[in-house]
Design a protein around this motif. Structure first.
Motif, short mmCIF file in Angstrom:
data_model
loop_
_atom_site.label_atom_id
_atom_site.label_comp_id
_atom_site.label_asym_id
_atom_site.label_seq_id
_atom_site.Cartn_x
_atom_site.Cartn_y
_atom_site.Cartn_z
N THR A 170 0.82 -1.21 0.00
CA THR A 170 0.00 0.00 0.00
C THR A 170 0.86 1.26 0.00
O THR A 170 0.65 2.18 -0.81
CB THR A 170 -0.93 0.01 1.23
OG1 THR A 170 -1.82 -1.11 1.16
CG2 THR A 170 -1.75 1.30 1.30
N ALA A 210 1.33 3.86 -3.19
CA ALA A 210 0.89 5.24 -2.99
C ALA A 210 2.01 6.23 -3.26
O ALA A 210 1.82 7.24 -3.95
CB ALA A 210 0.37 5.41 -1.56
N VAL A 225 0.12 1.34 7.98
CA VAL A 225 0.62 1.87 6.71
C VAL A 225 1.57 3.03 6.95
O VAL A 225 2.63 3.12 6.31
CB VAL A 225 -0.55 2.31 5.81
CG1 VAL A 225 -0.04 3.02 4.55
CG2 VAL A 225 -1.42 1.12 5.42
N THR A 238 -4.19 8.65 5.04
CA THR A 238 -4.57 7.32 5.53
C THR A 238 -5.74 7.38 6.49
O THR A 238 -6.07 6.38 7.12
CB THR A 238 -3.38 6.65 6.24
OG1 THR A 238 -3.06 7.38 7.45
CG2 THR A 238 -2.14 6.61 5.35
N THR A 266 -4.92 9.02 -1.49
CA THR A 266 -5.73 8.57 -0.36
C THR A 266 -6.02 7.08 -0.47
O THR A 266 -6.21 6.55 -1.58
CB THR A 266 -7.04 9.37 -0.25
OG1 THR A 266 -7.76 8.93 0.92
CG2 THR A 266 -7.91 9.20 -1.48
N ILE A 267 -6.08 6.42 0.67
CA ILE A 267 -6.47 5.01 0.69
C ILE A 267 -7.94 4.86 1.06
O ILE A 267 -8.42 3.74 1.24
CB ILE A 267 -5.59 4.19 1.65
CG1 ILE A 267 -5.71 4.67 3.09
CG2 ILE A 267 -4.13 4.22 1.21
CD1 ILE A 267 -4.98 3.79 4.10
N HIS A 325 -6.12 7.46 -5.96
CA HIS A 325 -6.58 6.47 -5.00
C HIS A 325 -5.59 5.31 -4.95
O HIS A 325 -4.96 4.98 -5.96
CB HIS A 325 -7.96 5.93 -5.38
CG HIS A 325 -9.06 6.91 -5.19
ND1 HIS A 325 -9.46 7.79 -6.17
CD2 HIS A 325 -9.84 7.16 -4.11
CE1 HIS A 325 -10.44 8.55 -5.71
NE2 HIS A 325 -10.70 8.19 -4.47
N GLU A 326 -5.48 4.71 -3.77
CA GLU A 326 -4.63 3.54 -3.62
C GLU A 326 -5.42 2.45 -2.91
O GLU A 326 -5.84 2.61 -1.76
CB GLU A 326 -3.36 3.87 -2.82
CG GLU A 326 -2.60 2.67 -2.29
CD GLU A 326 -2.24 1.65 -3.38
OE1 GLU A 326 -2.10 0.46 -3.04
OE2 GLU A 326 -2.09 2.04 -4.56
N LEU A 327 -5.64 1.34 -3.61
CA LEU A 327 -6.25 0.15 -3.04
C LEU A 327 -5.44 -1.03 -3.53
O LEU A 327 -5.56 -1.43 -4.69
CB LEU A 327 -7.72 0.02 -3.46
CG LEU A 327 -8.44 -1.23 -2.93
CD1 LEU A 327 -8.60 -1.15 -1.41
CD2 LEU A 327 -9.81 -1.38 -3.59
#
Length: 343
Positions: free
Chosen positions: A130, A134, A156, A219, A240-241, A262-264
């Motif tokens: 993650t 990011a 994270v 986060t 952003t997660i 976005h981070e997934l």
């Protein structure tokens, strides 16, 4: 095999210990005897809100570390007896890591860092991937940049600080207590903001002489995201997660040409993306080298036996966690159980 089953959607007590048939190893898979499983906030969300894939009953847990028991006919990078770590399963598919065995597609798997024990290794994959995606894949951080990481003592956050420092960045972060400030200071944070008594945006603008940070990594979400818009420089990045809040100031974001990403890291699992899964394995291999060179560390706040998975969920949902929680898969087994696992 022993496994904790999510029998329905709901409170932590829907997690129950039971006996299940162990998985079989497909031609492109690695069968792992799990020694430790990392627990992540996403596990609690899946349990309370519903699964990405299918319906209960299911085995949760994305993170794992263990010993390769057997390999499929097409597997070339691993042999039985290898110590490995990975992020795979736990989204509602048949595989999950709150169990004694899992079959993992080869691309997701990496050799465990020699310098980490299995408990620490199991805590690392999801938060490493993650933070890496990011910072490096979304924001493309560069040496000398000013980077803000929200919640620096969290799972994270604490690895994101280290990765940003390894990249040569100046790093600011936020904490809720003096104890957490000590943690992030040890990790190399240059600016520590006590968000309960300080205004995050004001502190970041003062730190950057009014310009704003080059990269802000959110986060936390909600109002914490909104605070970052005026604190991020023109043509800067916010990653952003979490879901962007409904009241986000899109007019200011557009005027300032701030890129929102976005981070997934779960996407390769959910969508079945082979090349993205290989990228995850590559990230873990690179981070294993950093661990073994003592350039990177992971903080495990507590280790619980498998049968206390529900208690681990309660602790995460209570909030303000530092570091990671891990399940020791073998700790609760009897001697006979452990011998049966090894046979």
């Amino acid at each position: 095999m022993r496994a904790v089953i999510m029998k329905d959607t709901g409170e932590p007590d829907v997690l129950t210990l039971s006996e299940q048939e162990p998985p079989t190893c497909g031609p492109d898979e690695v069968l792992v005897r799990i020694i430790a499983a990392g627990i992540n906030p996403v596990d609690t969300k899946l349990r309370s809100r519903g699964l990405y894939c299918g319906k209960p009953p299911a085995i949760l847990g994305c993170d794992g570390a263990g010993i390769v028991e057997s390999i499929g006919t097409n597997v070339s990078r691993f042999e039985p007896g290898d110590a490995v770590y990975y992020c795979y399963g736990g989204l509602g598919q048949t595989a999950g890591n709150y169990a004694e065995y899992i079959a993992v597609p080869e691309p997701y798997v990496a050799q465990k860092p020699d310098s980490l024990d299995f408990m620490d290794a199991a805590a690392a994959p999801l938060v490493l991937i993650t933070a890496w995606e990011a910072l490096f894949d979304r924001a493309h951080i560069q040496s000398g940049q000013h980077v803000y990481i929200a919640g620096g003592a969290g799972g994270v956050g604490h690895v994101a600080i280290q990765l940003a420092k390894l990249a040569g960045c100046h790093v600011a972060t936020s904490v809720s207590s003096d104890e957490k400030a000590d943690v992030v200071r040890e990790l190399g944070a240059d600016l520590i903001i006590h968000y309960r008594s300080q205004d995050v945006a004001e502190a970041l603008l003062a730190w950057t002489d009014g310009t704003g940070v080059d990269v802000a990594f959110d986060t936390v979400g909600g109002e914490a995201f909104n605070q970052l818009v005026p604190a991020t420089r023109v043509y800067g990045d916010i990653v952003t997660i979490l879901q962007v809040p409904d009241d986000a100031d899109w007019k200011s974001i557009r005027l300032r040409n701030i890129r929102i990403s976005h981070e997934l890291m779960l996407t390769p699992m959910v969508l079945g993306l082979h090349e993205a899964a290989e990228h995850h394995g590559d990230i873990l291999e690179q981070c294993a080298q950093f661990f073994d060179e003592r350039k990177l560390s992971v903080f495990v706040s507590d280790v619980l036996p498998l049968e206390q998975a529900a208690e681990a969920h309660r602790r995460i949902e209570a909030g303000s966690m530092s570091g990671k929680l891990v399940l020791d898969i073998e700790a609760g087994a009897t001697h006979d159980d452990q011998e049966a696992v090894r046979e």
